[in-house]
Every structure is written in structure tokens, then in C-alpha cells.
Design a protein around this motif. Structure first.
Motif, PDB file in Angstrom:
ATOM      1  N   MET A  21      -2.597 -13.414 -13.744  1.00  0.00           N
ATOM      2  CA  MET A  21      -1.159 -13.670 -13.597  1.00  0.00           C
ATOM      3  C   MET A  21      -0.361 -12.487 -14.101  1.00  0.00           C
ATOM      4  SD  MET A  21      -0.792 -17.663 -14.757  1.00  0.00           S
ATOM      5  CE  MET A  21       0.952 -17.633 -14.384  1.00  0.00           C
ATOM      6  N   THR A  22       0.872 -12.376 -13.634  1.00  0.00           N
ATOM      7  CA  THR A  22       1.702 -11.253 -14.058  1.00  0.00           C
ATOM      8  C   THR A  22       3.153 -11.671 -14.087  1.00  0.00           C
ATOM      9  OG1 THR A  22       2.340  -8.994 -13.567  1.00  0.00           O
ATOM     10  CG2 THR A  22       1.953 -10.421 -11.690  1.00  0.00           C
ATOM     11  N   ASN A  23       3.886 -10.992 -14.944  1.00  0.00           N
ATOM     12  CA  ASN A  23       5.328 -11.175 -14.981  1.00  0.00           C
ATOM     13  C   ASN A  23       6.023  -9.895 -14.566  1.00  0.00           C
ATOM     14  OD1 ASN A  23       5.343 -13.874 -15.941  1.00  0.00           O
ATOM     15  ND2 ASN A  23       4.817 -13.135 -17.983  1.00  0.00           N
ATOM     16  N   THR A  24       5.303  -9.075 -13.796  1.00  0.00           N
ATOM     17  CA  THR A  24       5.834  -7.781 -13.376  1.00  0.00           C
ATOM     18  C   THR A  24       7.144  -7.952 -12.620  1.00  0.00           C
ATOM     19  OG1 THR A  24       3.589  -6.936 -13.156  1.00  0.00           O
ATOM     20  CG2 THR A  24       5.347  -5.687 -12.098  1.00  0.00           C
ATOM     21  N   PRO A  25       8.251  -7.379 -13.119  1.00  0.00           N
ATOM     22  CA  PRO A  25       9.498  -7.448 -12.373  1.00  0.00           C
ATOM     23  C   PRO A  25       9.494  -6.448 -11.230  1.00  0.00           C
ATOM     24  CG  PRO A  25       9.838  -6.234 -14.420  1.00  0.00           C
ATOM     25  CD  PRO A  25       8.424  -6.748 -14.449  1.00  0.00           C
ATOM     26  N   ILE A  26      10.325  -6.699 -10.255  1.00  0.00           N
ATOM     27  CA  ILE A  26      10.418  -5.820  -9.095  1.00  0.00           C
ATOM     28  C   ILE A  26      10.742  -4.392  -9.526  1.00  0.00           C
ATOM     29  CG2 ILE A  26      11.818  -5.296  -7.062  1.00  0.00           C
ATOM     30  CD1 ILE A  26       9.867  -7.492  -6.539  1.00  0.00           C
ATOM     31  N   THR A  27      11.600  -4.245 -10.529  1.00  0.00           N
ATOM     32  CA  THR A  27      12.053  -2.914 -10.936  1.00  0.00           C
ATOM     33  C   THR A  27      10.921  -2.049 -11.488  1.00  0.00           C
ATOM     34  OG1 THR A  27      12.687  -3.869 -13.082  1.00  0.00           O
ATOM     35  CG2 THR A  27      14.410  -3.651 -11.404  1.00  0.00           C
ATOM     36  N   GLU A  28       9.824  -2.678 -11.906  1.00  0.00           N
ATOM     37  CA  GLU A  28       8.701  -1.899 -12.443  1.00  0.00           C
ATOM     38  C   GLU A  28       7.710  -1.498 -11.360  1.00  0.00           C
ATOM     39  OE1 GLU A  28       6.838  -3.638 -15.813  1.00  0.00           O
ATOM     40  OE2 GLU A  28       8.726  -3.939 -16.900  1.00  0.00           O
ATOM     41  N   MET A  29       7.935  -1.944 -10.132  1.00  0.00           N
ATOM     42  CA  MET A  29       7.074  -1.568  -9.021  1.00  0.00           C
ATOM     43  C   MET A  29       7.629  -0.303  -8.373  1.00  0.00           C
ATOM     44  SD  MET A  29       6.567  -5.386  -7.375  1.00  0.00           S
ATOM     45  CE  MET A  29       5.749  -4.795  -5.901  1.00  0.00           C
ATOM     46  N   THR A  30       6.766   0.567  -7.911  1.00  0.00           N
ATOM     47  CA  THR A  30       7.221   1.754  -7.205  1.00  0.00           C
ATOM     48  C   THR A  30       7.867   1.350  -5.895  1.00  0.00           C
ATOM     49  OG1 THR A  30       5.149   2.057  -5.994  1.00  0.00           O
ATOM     50  CG2 THR A  30       5.308   3.064  -8.197  1.00  0.00           C
ATOM     51  N   THR A  31       8.680   2.225  -5.365  1.00  0.00           N
ATOM     52  CA  THR A  31       9.332   1.945  -4.085  1.00  0.00           C
ATOM     53  C   THR A  31       8.285   1.695  -3.005  1.00  0.00           C
ATOM     54  OG1 THR A  31      11.215   3.337  -4.681  1.00  0.00           O
ATOM     55  CG2 THR A  31      10.924   2.837  -2.353  1.00  0.00           C
ATOM     56  N   ARG A  32       7.206   2.478  -3.026  1.00  0.00           N
ATOM     57  CA  ARG A  32       6.130   2.304  -2.047  1.00  0.00           C
ATOM     58  C   ARG A  32       5.515   0.915  -2.182  1.00  0.00           C
ATOM     59  NH1 ARG A  32       1.248   6.599  -1.822  1.00  0.00           N
ATOM     60  NH2 ARG A  32       2.974   7.871  -1.044  1.00  0.00           N
ATOM     61  N   ALA A  33       5.254   0.492  -3.415  1.00  0.00           N
ATOM     62  CA  ALA A  33       4.654  -0.829  -3.639  1.00  0.00           C
ATOM     63  C   ALA A  33       5.607  -1.932  -3.194  1.00  0.00           C
ATOM     64  CB  ALA A  33       4.286  -0.992  -5.104  1.00  0.00           C
ATOM     65  N   GLN A  34       6.878  -1.762  -3.475  1.00  0.00           N
ATOM     66  CA  GLN A  34       7.866  -2.764  -3.051  1.00  0.00           C
ATOM     67  C   GLN A  34       7.898  -2.893  -1.531  1.00  0.00           C
ATOM     68  OE1 GLN A  34      11.824  -2.513  -4.784  1.00  0.00           O
ATOM     69  NE2 GLN A  34      11.008  -1.531  -6.620  1.00  0.00           N
ATOM     70  N   ASP A  35       7.900  -1.755  -0.839  1.00  0.00           N
ATOM     71  CA  ASP A  35       7.966  -1.767   0.627  1.00  0.00           C
ATOM     72  C   ASP A  35       6.745  -2.465   1.221  1.00  0.00           C
ATOM     73  OD1 ASP A  35      10.365  -0.454   0.548  1.00  0.00           O
ATOM     74  OD2 ASP A  35       9.514   1.538   0.922  1.00  0.00           O
ATOM     75  N   ILE A  36       5.565  -2.125   0.705  1.00  0.00           N
ATOM     76  CA  ILE A  36       4.331  -2.719   1.229  1.00  0.00           C
ATOM     77  C   ILE A  36       4.281  -4.213   0.896  1.00  0.00           C
ATOM     78  CG2 ILE A  36       1.814  -2.754   0.962  1.00  0.00           C
ATOM     79  CD1 ILE A  36       1.939   0.287   0.654  1.00  0.00           C
ATOM     80  N   PHE A  37       4.662  -4.551  -0.308  1.00  0.00           N
ATOM     81  CA  PHE A  37       4.675  -5.963  -0.718  1.00  0.00           C
ATOM     82  C   PHE A  37       5.623  -6.764   0.167  1.00  0.00           C
ATOM     83  CE2 PHE A  37       6.446  -9.301  -3.603  1.00  0.00           C
ATOM     84  CZ  PHE A  37       5.292 -10.078  -3.692  1.00  0.00           C
ATOM     85  N   ARG A  38       6.804  -6.224   0.438  1.00  0.00           N
ATOM     86  CA  ARG A  38       7.768  -6.919   1.292  1.00  0.00           C
ATOM     87  C   ARG A  38       7.199  -7.155   2.698  1.00  0.00           C
ATOM     88  NH1 ARG A  38      13.281  -7.377   1.378  1.00  0.00           N
ATOM     89  NH2 ARG A  38      13.569  -5.806  -0.257  1.00  0.00           N
ATOM     90  N   VAL A  39       6.559  -6.129   3.272  1.00  0.00           N
ATOM     91  CA  VAL A  39       5.993  -6.269   4.611  1.00  0.00           C
ATOM     92  C   VAL A  39       4.911  -7.347   4.627  1.00  0.00           C
ATOM     93  CG1 VAL A  39       4.669  -5.122   6.425  1.00  0.00           C
ATOM     94  CG2 VAL A  39       6.537  -3.911   5.304  1.00  0.00           C
ATOM     95  N   VAL A  40       4.060  -7.363   3.613  1.00  0.00           N
ATOM     96  CA  VAL A  40       2.992  -8.367   3.558  1.00  0.00           C
ATOM     97  C   VAL A  40       3.581  -9.771   3.501  1.00  0.00           C
ATOM     98  CG1 VAL A  40       1.094  -9.292   2.185  1.00  0.00           C
ATOM     99  CG2 VAL A  40       1.304  -6.825   2.495  1.00  0.00           C
ATOM    100  N   VAL A  41       4.539  -9.976   2.600  1.00  0.00           N
ATOM    101  CA  VAL A  41       5.110 -11.313   2.433  1.00  0.00           C
ATOM    102  C   VAL A  41       5.852 -11.755   3.687  1.00  0.00           C
ATOM    103  CG1 VAL A  41       6.729 -12.728   1.119  1.00  0.00           C
ATOM    104  CG2 VAL A  41       5.290 -11.069  -0.066  1.00  0.00           C
ATOM    105  N   GLU A  42       6.714 -10.899   4.220  1.00  0.00           N
ATOM    106  CA  GLU A  42       7.500 -11.296   5.392  1.00  0.00           C
ATOM    107  C   GLU A  42       6.616 -11.540   6.604  1.00  0.00           C
ATOM    108  OE1 GLU A  42      10.407  -8.206   5.768  1.00  0.00           O
ATOM    109  OE2 GLU A  42      11.787  -9.155   4.335  1.00  0.00           O
ATOM    110  N   SER A  43       5.563 -10.738   6.776  1.00  0.00           N
ATOM    111  CA  SER A  43       4.649 -10.937   7.890  1.00  0.00           C
ATOM    112  C   SER A  43       3.865 -12.229   7.720  1.00  0.00           C
ATOM    113  CB  SER A  43       3.683  -9.745   8.004  1.00  0.00           C
ATOM    114  OG  SER A  43       2.773  -9.940   9.055  1.00  0.00           O
ATOM    115  N   TYR A  44       3.437 -12.497   6.503  1.00  0.00           N
ATOM    116  CA  TYR A  44       2.689 -13.728   6.249  1.00  0.00           C
ATOM    117  C   TYR A  44       3.573 -14.957   6.474  1.00  0.00           C
ATOM    118  CZ  TYR A  44       0.542 -17.549   3.673  1.00  0.00           C
ATOM    119  OH  TYR A  44       0.039 -18.775   3.317  1.00  0.00           O
TER     120      TYR A  44
END
Length: 349
Positions: free
Chosen positions: A1-24
Motif C-alpha cells: 500500500m502507499t500514500n504517495t501523493p500525485i505531487t511526488e510522482m514524476t510528470t512521466r509517471a503521472q501521464d502513464i498512470f492517467r492513461v492506464v486508469v482512463e483506458s481501463y
């Protein structure tokens, strides 16, 4: 588990994470690196994407189901997305018109609430839920109608337009004038009170012999009030519509056990009602995702709920939907909010 906030993710990680979630959320299928590489604006190789996805998996935000090379968001990942990245859509004019057309001043409030659950269910492809106001309506009129020599109908009308009918056994030889007198007495004496207040008062008056009506009408009042003596708190407080929609989800056939468990949970209305009650203090729609709530830890379901208020600004109920965790949150959340706001406007008139 993690409490990682969005602000601690790199822009690249945020972009990829967003694509995965929205596509799913759109397809329900695991998302692979090749699919992500085709997303506009990324310009990353599949290898680079896989490395980032591995990092996101280690953070507990993504998971690889079975032997699939793709990834899906975990419930923790969905929560992070909903709270920090989701861009909520505004309900379309068609959706607003559909909701408002069902929530009108005509007829009992209960009818509007039932219609609300149905329209929300249809628009969201989920099951619609409405927690009915806990407070009792004020009474307006009582009346009695003879159905046969031994049976009659006790009719109760509340000030919000609600009507309830109960069949009762009539005292032997009761006259039409006694029916009218009993109804008029109850209306004059208990109009403006809640049913609980009326029941408590009339019971004491009957016991003390204080009813200012003749014996035949008194017997009729006694028989009539017995039919209403069920504690109002025992009445169903939750309206559910559209359970069949839960079987239309793309993943439903692949996971019938999950859907079966969810349908069983919906049968336990008191448990669902307690969950919705947790949204009464929310300023807007509140989202419960999967195992965040023990009730849905097995079925993997999400609930989106928002409170609605009366003319005094007091929260009187909750409206929402329930479905699989793979919901179009960006569309459904504002839809639930709009429905709650529309119900509040109805109750302030």
C-alpha cells in the motif's frame, strides 16, 4: 500500500498512470505498454513505459492480473486518481433534463425518489440508490371506507401528498356515519402531527376514555389506529432500482461470483443504508471504492453518494449509485451531485 501523493510522482509517471486508469475505466481491459505508447503526447518507447509501470506497480497503484502483460489500477490507484487527477465532466443538457423531468412537484415525494433511483440507474448503468428521509411526514387527513360488511380501508394522507391505505376489520354493524365521524375526529385531532405522535396520544386517550365521539366511532378509531401501530422506524428507508444493470458490465460474466455477492449485499438494505448514512455530512458526492468499506470488500464495488436537504437546509437523505469499481467516475460523480441538488430544490419549495 502507499500514500504517495500525485505531487511526488514524476510528470512521466503521472501521464502513464492517467492513461492506464482512463483506458481501463473505458474498456475494462488490462493496458499494455504498446497501447500507452500510442497515446498522444507521450513519445516514449514501450521499454521506458514498462519501467515506469513497474515502478507504479511497486507503489501499489497498478497490478498485473493473472498472466496478462498489461496493468490495471488497484483500488488504491483508483482512489489516488479520483482524488487527485480526475477531471469531472459536467452533466449534459440531455442528462440534466432527464433527471429534472423525474423530480417534480407533482405527487408524493416518495414517487419522485423512486423515479430518481430509476433515472440514475439508467443514466449511469449502475444500480440507483436513494436513502429516504428519516423524519416522518406530518399527517393531513384520515378517512375510512367500507369495502364489505366486515372489512374497510383506512386511508392516511400526509402533508407532502403521500397516501397509505390499510385494510382493516370493521366493528360489527358499523354505520357510514361512524366511518365519517371517526375520520373527521382523527383529522381534526391529529392533523399536523407525525404518525408516532398521533399513535402515542390516541392510545392514551382511548385508555383514559377521553375520546369525544360515540362508542361505534371509538371502536373504529381503535381498529384504525391498530393498523398503523407498526413502528415507523421499521419502514424501508432505502429504495434500490436497476440491479439488472450490474449484469451488463463487461466484466460481469467473467466474475459472476462478484456480481452475485453484490446482489446479495443489495438485499441487505439496512447495511447499505448505514453506508449511505456516512455520506450525510459530505459537502458534495462522496466515493466509496471497493475494500475501503467492509461491506464491499468481497464484491469489489464502488458507491457514489451525495446528501440532499430540505427547506431548512437540513440533510434529510442521500442519493447515489452502486456498481463495479470500474466506473466512469468523471461522468457519474457530477451526475449524482446534480441529482442531489435537484432533489434539494424540490424539497425547498
Amino acid at each position: 500500500m502507499t500514500n504517495t501523493p500525485i505531487t511526488e510522482m514524476t510528470t512521466r509517471a503521472q501521464d502513464i498512470f492517467r492513461v492506464v486508469v482512463e483506458s481501463y475505466l473505458d474498456t475494462g481491459a488490462p493496458v499494455g505498454s504498446r497501447t500507452i505508447s500510442k497515446a498522444p503526447g507521450l513519445e516514449l518507447s514501450p521499454a521506458s513505459i514498462r519501467n515506469v509501470m513497474q515502478d507504479l506497480e511497486e507503489l501499489g497503484l497498478l497490478a498485473a492480473p493473472h498472466t496478462s502483460a498489461g496493468r490495471v489500477p488497484t483500488e488504491i490507484g483508483l482512489r489516488l486518481f479520483v482524488d487527485g487527477m480526475m477531471q469531472a465532466a459536467v452533466p449534459t443538457q440531455e442528462e440534466r433534463d432527464a433527471i429534472e423531468s423525474q423530480i417534480t412537484e407533482r405527487g408524493p415525494v416518495e414517487d419522485a425518489l423512486r423515479a430518481t433511483t430509476s433515472i440514475l440507474s439508467g443514466l449511469s448503468s449502475c444500480a440507483g440508490l436513494v436513502l429516504v428521509p428519516k423524519r416522518e411526514p406530518l399527517l393531513k387527513q384520515f378517512s375510512f371506507v367500507k369495502l364489505s360488511e366486515g372489512q374497510g380501508l383506512a386511508i392516511l394522507v400526509s402533508q407532502d401528498g403521500g397516501v397509505e391505505n390499510r385494510v382493516l376489520d370493521l366493528p360489527p354493524g358499523v354505520s357510514e356515519s361512524a366511518l365519517v365521524e371517526a375520520g373527521n375526529y382523527l383529522t381534526a385531532r391529529y392533523g399536523g402531527k407525525t404518525l408516532s405522535q398521533a399513535l402515542a396520544t390516541v392510545d392514551g386517550e382511548i385508555s383514559a376514555g377521553e375520546l369525544a365521539i360515540d362508542k361505534a366511532s371509538e371502536e373504529l378509531v381503535r381498529a384504525g389506529m391498530v393498523t398503523w401501530s407498526r413502528d415507523p422506524s421499521d419502514r424501508p428507508v432505502l429504495i434500490v432500482r436497476g440491479q439488472a444493470n450490474l449484469l451488463q458490465d463487461n466484466s460481469a460474466l467473467a466474475d459472476l461470483d462478484r456480481v452475485r455477492r453484490l446482489l446479495d449485499e443489495l438485499e441487505a438494505k439496512q447495511e447499505i443504508a448505514r453506508l449511505l448514512d456516512n455520506a450525510r455530512d459530505a459537502e458534495a458526492a462522496k466515493i466509496f471504492i471497493g475494500a475501503e468499506n467492509k461491506l464491499f470488500s468481497l464484491s469489489g464495488s464502488s458507491v457514489i453518494a451525495a446528501p440532499y436537504k430540505d427547506g431548512d437546509g437540513q440533510v434529510v437523505g442521500v442519493v447515489g449509485v452502486i456498481g463495479p469499481t470500474r466506473l466512469n467516475y468523471a461522468r457519474v460523480v457530477p451526475m449524482v451531485d446534480f441529482t442531489a441538488q435537484t432533489l434539494s430544490r424540490l424539497l425547498t419549495k
